[in-house]
Design a protein around this motif. Structure first.
Motif, PDB file in Angstrom:
ATOM      1  N   GLY A 176     -18.595  44.908 -10.042  1.00 24.80           N
ATOM      2  CA  GLY A 176     -19.401  44.680 -11.239  1.00 24.80           C
ATOM      3  C   GLY A 176     -19.604  43.229 -11.635  1.00 24.80           C
ATOM      4  N   SER A 177     -18.791  42.324 -11.128  1.00 27.28           N
ATOM      5  CA  SER A 177     -18.949  40.909 -11.475  1.00 27.28           C
ATOM      6  C   SER A 177     -19.997  40.259 -10.569  1.00 27.28           C
ATOM      7  CB  SER A 177     -17.608  40.179 -11.352  1.00 27.28           C
ATOM      8  OG  SER A 177     -17.018  40.420 -10.091  1.00 27.28           O
ATOM      9  N   SER A 178     -20.466  39.085 -10.972  1.00 30.36           N
ATOM     10  CA  SER A 178     -21.451  38.319 -10.187  1.00 30.36           C
ATOM     11  C   SER A 178     -20.957  36.884 -10.056  1.00 30.36           C
ATOM     12  CB  SER A 178     -22.815  38.349 -10.884  1.00 30.36           C
ATOM     13  OG  SER A 178     -23.285  39.679 -11.016  1.00 30.36           O
ATOM     14  N   ASN A 179     -21.494  36.154  -9.046  1.00 28.38           N
ATOM     15  CA  ASN A 179     -20.970  34.804  -8.838  1.00 28.38           C
ATOM     16  C   ASN A 179     -21.962  33.889  -8.128  1.00 28.38           C
ATOM     17  OD1 ASN A 179     -20.901  35.575  -6.122  1.00 28.38           O
ATOM     18  ND2 ASN A 179     -18.715  35.248  -5.860  1.00 28.38           N
ATOM     19  N   HIS A 180     -21.621  32.609  -8.167  1.00 28.82           N
ATOM     20  CA  HIS A 180     -22.205  31.577  -7.310  1.00 28.82           C
ATOM     21  C   HIS A 180     -21.044  30.813  -6.706  1.00 28.82           C
ATOM     22  CE1 HIS A 180     -26.426  31.914  -8.559  1.00 28.82           C
ATOM     23  NE2 HIS A 180     -25.989  32.046  -9.795  1.00 28.82           N
ATOM     24  N   LEU A 181     -21.206  30.362  -5.458  1.00 29.67           N
ATOM     25  CA  LEU A 181     -20.166  29.596  -4.778  1.00 29.67           C
ATOM     26  C   LEU A 181     -20.677  28.211  -4.401  1.00 29.67           C
ATOM     27  CD1 LEU A 181     -18.795  32.229  -2.194  1.00 29.67           C
ATOM     28  CD2 LEU A 181     -18.122  31.913  -4.597  1.00 29.67           C
ATOM     29  N   ALA A 182     -19.773  27.230  -4.487  1.00 29.23           N
ATOM     30  CA  ALA A 182     -19.990  25.910  -3.877  1.00 29.23           C
ATOM     31  C   ALA A 182     -18.963  25.825  -2.753  1.00 29.23           C
ATOM     32  CB  ALA A 182     -19.798  24.799  -4.892  1.00 29.23           C
ATOM     33  N   ILE A 183     -19.428  25.863  -1.513  1.00 28.73           N
ATOM     34  CA  ILE A 183     -18.555  26.042  -0.355  1.00 28.73           C
ATOM     35  C   ILE A 183     -18.310  24.700   0.331  1.00 28.73           C
ATOM     36  CG2 ILE A 183     -18.311  27.219   1.869  1.00 28.73           C
ATOM     37  CD1 ILE A 183     -20.457  29.248   0.538  1.00 28.73           C
ATOM     38  N   PHE A 184     -17.045  24.413   0.625  1.00 27.96           N
ATOM     39  CA  PHE A 184     -16.666  23.160   1.263  1.00 27.96           C
ATOM     40  C   PHE A 184     -16.102  23.452   2.660  1.00 27.96           C
ATOM     41  CE2 PHE A 184     -15.726  22.846  -3.411  1.00 27.96           C
ATOM     42  CZ  PHE A 184     -16.963  22.310  -3.744  1.00 27.96           C
ATOM     43  N   ALA A 185     -15.386  22.493   3.239  1.00 31.63           N
ATOM     44  CA  ALA A 185     -14.931  22.636   4.622  1.00 31.63           C
ATOM     45  C   ALA A 185     -14.037  23.860   4.807  1.00 31.63           C
ATOM     46  CB  ALA A 185     -14.200  21.376   5.067  1.00 31.63           C
ATOM     47  N   ASP A 186     -12.995  23.988   3.975  1.00 31.38           N
ATOM     48  CA  ASP A 186     -12.112  25.145   4.130  1.00 31.38           C
ATOM     49  C   ASP A 186     -11.655  25.736   2.804  1.00 31.38           C
ATOM     50  OD1 ASP A 186     -10.374  23.202   3.314  1.00 31.38           O
ATOM     51  OD2 ASP A 186      -9.024  23.332   5.033  1.00 31.38           O
ATOM     52  N   ASN A 187     -12.316  25.322   1.705  1.00 33.22           N
ATOM     53  CA  ASN A 187     -12.070  25.959   0.408  1.00 33.22           C
ATOM     54  C   ASN A 187     -13.385  25.970  -0.369  1.00 33.22           C
ATOM     55  OD1 ASN A 187     -12.272  23.283  -0.726  1.00 33.22           O
ATOM     56  ND2 ASN A 187     -10.062  23.001  -0.485  1.00 33.22           N
ATOM     57  N   TYR A 188     -13.381  26.504  -1.561  1.00 33.62           N
ATOM     58  CA  TYR A 188     -14.635  26.553  -2.321  1.00 33.62           C
ATOM     59  C   TYR A 188     -14.377  26.733  -3.809  1.00 33.62           C
ATOM     60  CZ  TYR A 188     -14.296  31.762  -1.838  1.00 33.62           C
ATOM     61  OH  TYR A 188     -13.888  33.079  -1.842  1.00 33.62           O
ATOM     62  N   LEU A 189     -15.434  26.549  -4.571  1.00 34.31           N
ATOM     63  CA  LEU A 189     -15.441  26.723  -6.017  1.00 34.31           C
ATOM     64  C   LEU A 189     -16.284  27.952  -6.334  1.00 34.31           C
ATOM     65  CD1 LEU A 189     -15.001  25.601  -8.938  1.00 34.31           C
ATOM     66  CD2 LEU A 189     -17.080  24.269  -8.607  1.00 34.31           C
ATOM     67  N   GLU A 190     -15.779  28.802  -7.208  1.00 31.09           N
ATOM     68  CA  GLU A 190     -16.506  30.012  -7.580  1.00 31.09           C
ATOM     69  C   GLU A 190     -16.822  29.998  -9.071  1.00 31.09           C
ATOM     70  OE1 GLU A 190     -16.209  34.905  -7.290  1.00 31.09           O
ATOM     71  OE2 GLU A 190     -14.423  33.694  -6.876  1.00 31.09           O
ATOM     72  N   LEU A 191     -18.093  30.165  -9.401  1.00 27.92           N
ATOM     73  CA  LEU A 191     -18.525  30.402 -10.779  1.00 27.92           C
ATOM     74  C   LEU A 191     -18.629  31.917 -10.924  1.00 27.92           C
ATOM     75  CD1 LEU A 191     -21.396  27.756 -10.984  1.00 27.92           C
ATOM     76  CD2 LEU A 191     -18.987  27.456 -11.634  1.00 27.92           C
ATOM     77  N   LEU A 192     -17.753  32.501 -11.711  1.00 32.72           N
ATOM     78  CA  LEU A 192     -17.650  33.949 -11.811  1.00 32.72           C
ATOM     79  C   LEU A 192     -18.066  34.418 -13.197  1.00 32.72           C
ATOM     80  CD1 LEU A 192     -16.580  36.569 -10.329  1.00 32.72           C
ATOM     81  CD2 LEU A 192     -14.466  36.192 -11.614  1.00 32.72           C
ATOM     82  N   GLY A 193     -18.943  35.402 -13.247  1.00 35.83           N
ATOM     83  CA  GLY A 193     -19.375  35.912 -14.546  1.00 35.83           C
ATOM     84  C   GLY A 193     -19.982  37.286 -14.413  1.00 35.83           C
TER      85      GLY A 193
END
Length: 280
Positions: free
Chosen positions: A41-58
């Motif tokens: 049920g949740s939605s997201n956008h990711l900023a993906i890096f070499a081997d980790n990432y940032l998730e905007l979750l909402g």
């Protein structure tokens, strides 16, 4: 089973402000994935890096379910996620440590790859007991389809960010907050001169520092020394600070020079403080 800490990603809970978060982080120069929708049920956008990432979750209001599930937390930097190749083995370890939350949970989201083909990103997660992480949530994530996340075309960002390099928790008693991670992992944290600790965890370290130190380093509003622990800031490695500055200026994002680093304060990044530095 000894576990070596490796941070997989950081989660910013943006609640129903996904549109605003998407716009803000794109203005800061992050390339974001198209909006994904999880089976839970949740939605997201990711900023993906070499081997980790940032998730905007909402959540999109039309898709929001009755249960907020794992992410029933206050908006802001809220999730510290660890890598694992075996979520079920981690769950057994959590049981032994008396830190187990729910049994391993499977979920997925559809993904359109850069070549236009469609696939699914599938995950299995084992959550650390919620009562042990009163300042957010933390779980171990088994990526069953890593190719649905780490696509080279998605790892290039206009602002030159290459990696998430530090996840920062402010605490009234850093050693007490560190106790959870000492219980979980097979390596010791390093003490800092300022009373904080650093846990090496892959290309992104975990820092646990005092509220006073967090206020000094990240220009955060002052809080009482005994205020509860809180996830407050992320640090990023960039290819070029000059390139980053140009990107922030073009996006009308205010920033502050801080020695050989650039700080985007919480007032600008809204949910957290963000610091950027060049790789030495």
């Amino acid at each position: 089973m000894p576990i070596t800490p490796v941070i997989d990603h950081a989660v910013i809970n943006v609640d129903e402000e996904l549109d605003q978060a998407q716009c803000l982080f794109q203005r800061m120069g992050f390339q974001l994935s198209t909006r994904g929708h999880h089976s839970m049920g949740s939605s997201n956008h990711l900023a993906i890096f070499a081997d980790n990432y940032l998730e905007l979750l909402g959540y999109e209001p039309a898709r929001q379910t009755d249960s907020r599930g794992l992410w029933n937390v206050a908006p802001g930097l809220a999730g510290l996620v660890w890598k694992t190749g075996d979520a079920h083995a981690v769950w057994r370890h959590l049981q032994q440590c008396q830190l187990d939350g729910e049994p391993p949970t499977h979920f997925f989201r559809p993904v359109i790859l850069p070549d236009g083909s469609q696939t699914e990103a599938r995950f299995c997660i084992s959550r650390i007991r919620a009562s042990a992480v009163a300042y957010g949530f933390s779980f171990f994530c088994e990526h069953q389809t890593p190719q649905a996340i780490w696509q080279p075309a998605w790892q290039v960002h206009p602002n030159g960010v290459q990696a998430l390099s530090a996840f920062v928790i402010a605490s009234p008693q850093p050693e007490q907050t560190l106790a959870l991670y000492r219980q979980l992992f097979s390596i010791e944290a390093r003490a800092e001169d300022n009373g904080g600790y650093v846990l090496d965890s892959g290309s992104c370290c975990l820092r646990i520092i005092t509220h006073q130190q967090a206020s000094l380093e990240f220009a955060l509003p002052p809080v009482a020394a005994q205020a509860p622990a809180k996830m407050v800031a992320l640090c990023f490695q960039v290819a070029s600070l000059e390139r980053l500055r140009r990107c922030l200026n073009q996006g009308d994002i205010q920033w502050r020079e801080q020695g050989h680093q650039v700080l985007v304060m919480q007032q600008q990044a809204h949910w957290l403080a963000m610091r950027f530095e060049e790789k030495e």
